[in-house]
Design an enzyme around this catalytic site. Structure first.
Site, PDB file in Angstrom:
ATOM      1  N   CYS A 176       0.804  -1.129  -0.029  1.00 41.66           N
ATOM      2  CA  CYS A 176      -0.009  -0.152  -0.218  1.00 41.66           C
ATOM      3  C   CYS A 176       0.824   1.325   0.035  1.00 41.66           C
ATOM      4  O   CYS A 176       1.966   1.289   0.664  1.00 41.66           O
ATOM      5  CB  CYS A 176      -1.142   0.117   1.299  1.00 41.66           C
TER       6      CYS A 176
ATOM      7  N   CYS B 260       0.540   3.813   1.506  1.00 38.88           N
ATOM      8  CA  CYS B 260       0.429   4.370   2.793  1.00 38.88           C
ATOM      9  C   CYS B 260       1.772   3.887   3.632  1.00 38.88           C
ATOM     10  O   CYS B 260       2.200   4.875   4.557  1.00 38.88           O
ATOM     11  CB  CYS B 260      -0.823   4.252   3.689  1.00 38.88           C
TER      12      CYS B 260
ATOM     13  N   HIS C 299      -2.303  -3.543   7.028  1.00 44.30           N
ATOM     14  CA  HIS C 299      -2.427  -4.439   6.024  1.00 44.30           C
ATOM     15  C   HIS C 299      -1.763  -6.176   6.393  1.00 44.30           C
ATOM     16  O   HIS C 299      -0.449  -5.985   6.477  1.00 44.30           O
ATOM     17  CB  HIS C 299      -1.823  -3.895   4.741  1.00 44.30           C
TER      18      HIS C 299
ATOM     19  N   CYS D 213      -6.444   4.087   5.380  1.00 45.67           N
ATOM     20  CA  CYS D 213      -5.142   4.347   5.805  1.00 45.67           C
ATOM     21  C   CYS D 213      -4.369   5.625   4.795  1.00 45.67           C
ATOM     22  O   CYS D 213      -3.304   5.957   4.908  1.00 45.67           O
ATOM     23  CB  CYS D 213      -4.307   3.320   5.548  1.00 45.67           C
TER      24      CYS D 213
ATOM     25  N   HIS E  27      -8.274 -16.748  -4.073  1.00 43.99           N
ATOM     26  CA  HIS E  27      -9.774 -16.011  -4.102  1.00 43.99           C
ATOM     27  C   HIS E  27      -9.845 -15.364  -5.472  1.00 43.99           C
ATOM     28  O   HIS E  27     -10.930 -14.862  -5.571  1.00 43.99           O
ATOM     29  CB  HIS E  27      -9.642 -14.857  -3.194  1.00 43.99           C
TER      30      HIS E  27
END
Length: 618
Positions: free
Chosen positions: A186, A188, A194, A270, A322
């Site tokens: 990320c 951030c 995370h 975030c 997924h």
């Protein structure tokens, strides 16, 4: 956004300035002269004077050359310091159109680099070889909102940037890994927000270096999966959206993306950007990392399938099981295991592929891709809780459709954490469902979605179970009895650094021919809990229609590991005594007994008879 509109991409690349060839040539001579004056104005030295012509020509070529692709310019801006001559030129030629173009591009890339390479909280070194999670209370919230990522503990010797000297002679276990996958994070820069972060790979890499296991493997030269390979499982629009960088993506027909479920990226709490509240998106690096993860798994699977390697482990991220055909979710963008299986079937004509998914979350993406495919048998062991645990799919009644009817097996544990599932429950599932069906299927290769989030140490939203590292090793050992030992493990989930390091090390020891570490005495003697017994009985009731062999093991569900081993030994003794009924010296005068039937050829009447009844006839 309105339905049917293309997704909004954040951030976007700056617009390119256009200039014709005549304009470029007009500036060429002026730039060359000013560059020459700039170089000559430096502190005099012999080397400076001798290299004036070379520096001038190189700087001009760098400033005006339009031949480099955006990918090459991106790599240079992220990995190399900008030449001194170029910096000086921008100051001298600040008003020229050509210099403004170069400065705008450099400033953009510099800003991206500062955002992407923002360092996470400092790492704390210890003298211990284990990796301890950060102390503090976990916030027990749903998976998409969890704050459970621990800090990484790395030793100096475990740096992933260090070259590894591998003795290739006699190395039969492959290992696939590349540092590029660490860059997916990320913007951030705070891993505490995370759970899926690069420290997962760094900590495992460090553990394998400390134990010397990495030196016993053959490390593959990694590559990114091609767009063609990815499209064997994902749609063209999904592949282009998540598999191309900002420059290439801006040149695509935006109407291609209208069919995708995603219409825009979201702003995370975030401050970063995500596909959803779970799945962070880094516009500069996520596509490359996801393609590298898929490429590592594909190449490793090919080398094992062709016999170049005996088995292997792919240390990859972001995870993949997924990811559906047109949907990124649950930290996943491309379904690496599914892509590898499809490529093995299409390019090597492998007809029987077993995918075992022991991640605590159901692999909804993998299931959906092979739900109508009889060549890929998908077996998943996961926490289900009657559909209330993420992602909510994977019920025992989901058995496949069409040609794939009966080739989808879900061992869906329910009952929550009262008590949490552990070694006794997983070993019971393995001996009564997984291995009987797998042996009956007789695969040519076994691919494992090796998520370690069922291991102890994960809070309830991320797992909550208590499977030990040694149990994962024992399961790996049993899988190696299939497909002539052709087993490939690819990392999926697992977010407690201590647990995933322990589990990976234990599995790697088995792959490299060490003895599997034993399960604890407590778990060996403990029968599975009632919730697990109910689950397995339900699975067998459903799957016995497709795999009658599981009926023969239904009487062993409630037994402990040691009790089941004793029962199996008794059955082997009975079978051995039955085979001695015929005297070899008098075979000519006696009618020989028919050979034992294989599980695939047994009649329904024979299969319905429990094996424990055989033990009473002696």
């Amino acid at each position: 956004m309105l339905q049917g509109t293309p997704p909004t991409f954040l951030p976007q690349a700056p617009p390119a300035h256009h200039y014709d060839a005549k304009h470029a040539m007009d500036h060429h001579n002026l730039m060359k002269q000013q560059l020459r004056n700039t170089v000559l104005s430096r502190t005099p030295s012999k080397n400076h004077v001798e290299n004036v012509a070379e520096e001038t020509e190189a700087a001009v070529a760098q400033a005006i050359a339009p031949d480099k692709t955006p990918e090459e310019e991106e790599e240079e801006a992220l990995h190399e310091e900008e030449p001194e001559v170029i910096d000086l030129t921008e100051r001298k030629m600040g008003e020229s159109l050509l210099a403004r173009q170069q400065r705008d591009r450099t400033m953009f890339l510099k800003q991206q680099r500062e955002i992407i390479t923002t360092k996470p909280p400092p790492l704390h070194s210890t003298t211990c070889s284990a990796f301890s999670p950060r102390s503090g209370n976990h916030i027990a919230r749903p998976l998409s909102r969890t704050l459970s990522s621990p800090l990484v503990t790395l030793s100096p010797q475990g740096s992933p940037q260090e070259p590894v000297n591998i003795n290739k002679q006699g190395a039969t276990t492959g290992f696939a890994y590349d540092n590029l996958m660490l860059k997916h994070q990320c913007v951030c820069g705070d891993n505490s927000h995370h759970p899926e972060h690069g420290g997962r790979l760094q900590s495992i890499w460090s553990r394998l270096n400390e134990t010397g296991l990495i030196h016993r493997c053959h490390r593959l030269r990694p590559r990114k999966a091609t767009l063609e390979e990815i499209q064997s499982c994902h749609s063209e629009a999904h592949t282009l959206l998540f598999g191309t960088n900002p420059w290439n993506r801006s040149r695509l027909d935006m109407s291609k993306f209208a069919e995708l479920p995603i219409k825009s990226f979201v702003r995370l709490h975030c401050g970063g950007v995500g596909v959803d509240l779970d799945t962070t998106w880094n516009d500069m690096h996520t596509s490359s990392a996801a393609r590298m993860a898929a490429g590592c798994v594909v190449d490793l699977a090919f080398k094992v399938a062709t016999g170049e390697l005996r088995n292997g482990f792919a240390l990859v991220r972001p995870p993949g099981h997924h990811a559906e055909r047109q949907q990124a979710m649950g930290f996943c963008f491309f379904n690496s295991i599914a892509i590898a299986a499809r490529q093995l079937h299409e390019k090597l004509s492998i007809e029987k592929i077993l995918i075992l998914d022991w991640d605590v979350h159901h692999g909804n993406g993998t299931q959906s891709m092979f739900y109508e495919d009889r060549n890929i048998l998908y077996i998943s062991m996961h926490r289900y809780d009657d559909g209330s645990f993420f992602p909510g799919t994977g019920a025992p009644t989901e058995v496949g459709e069409g040609d794939g009817y009966g080739f989808n097996v879900n061992i869906a544990f329910s009952g929550g954490l009262s008590p949490p599932m552990g070694d006794a429950e997983y070993m019971a599932a393995f001996r009564t469902v997984v291995m009987p069906i797998a042996k009956d299927f007789d695969p040519e290769i076994v691919l494992v979605s090796a998520g370690f989030d069922a291991a102890e140490g994960h809070p309830s939203p991320l797992g909550g179970y208590k499977v030990s590292a040694n149990c994962f090793a024992q399961m790996t050992k049993q899988l190696m009895t299939l497909a002539r030992g052709k087993v490939v493990l690819a990392l999926e989930g697992g977010y407690n650094l201590t647990s995933i390091c322990d589990a990976t090390e234990a599995c790697m020891r088995v792959l490299t021919s060490d003895e599997a570490p034993p399960i604890s005495e407590k778990e060996l003697t403990r029968p599975p809990c009632q919730n697990a017994v109910d689950t397995l009985q339900n699975v067998i009731a459903v799957q016995s229609i497709h795999w009658p062999v599981v009926r023969r093991h239904s009487g062993m569900i409630a037994l402990s590991v040691l009790e089941a081993q004793g029962r199996e030994e008794e059955q082997e003794t009975v079978s051995a005594m039955a085979s001695l009924k015929v005297d070899p010296q008098n075979q000519s005068s006696q009618s020989p007994e028919p050979p034992p039937k294989s599980p695939a050829n047994e009649t329904p009447n024979d299969e319905e008879e429990p094996m424990e009844e055989d033990t009473e006839v002696k």
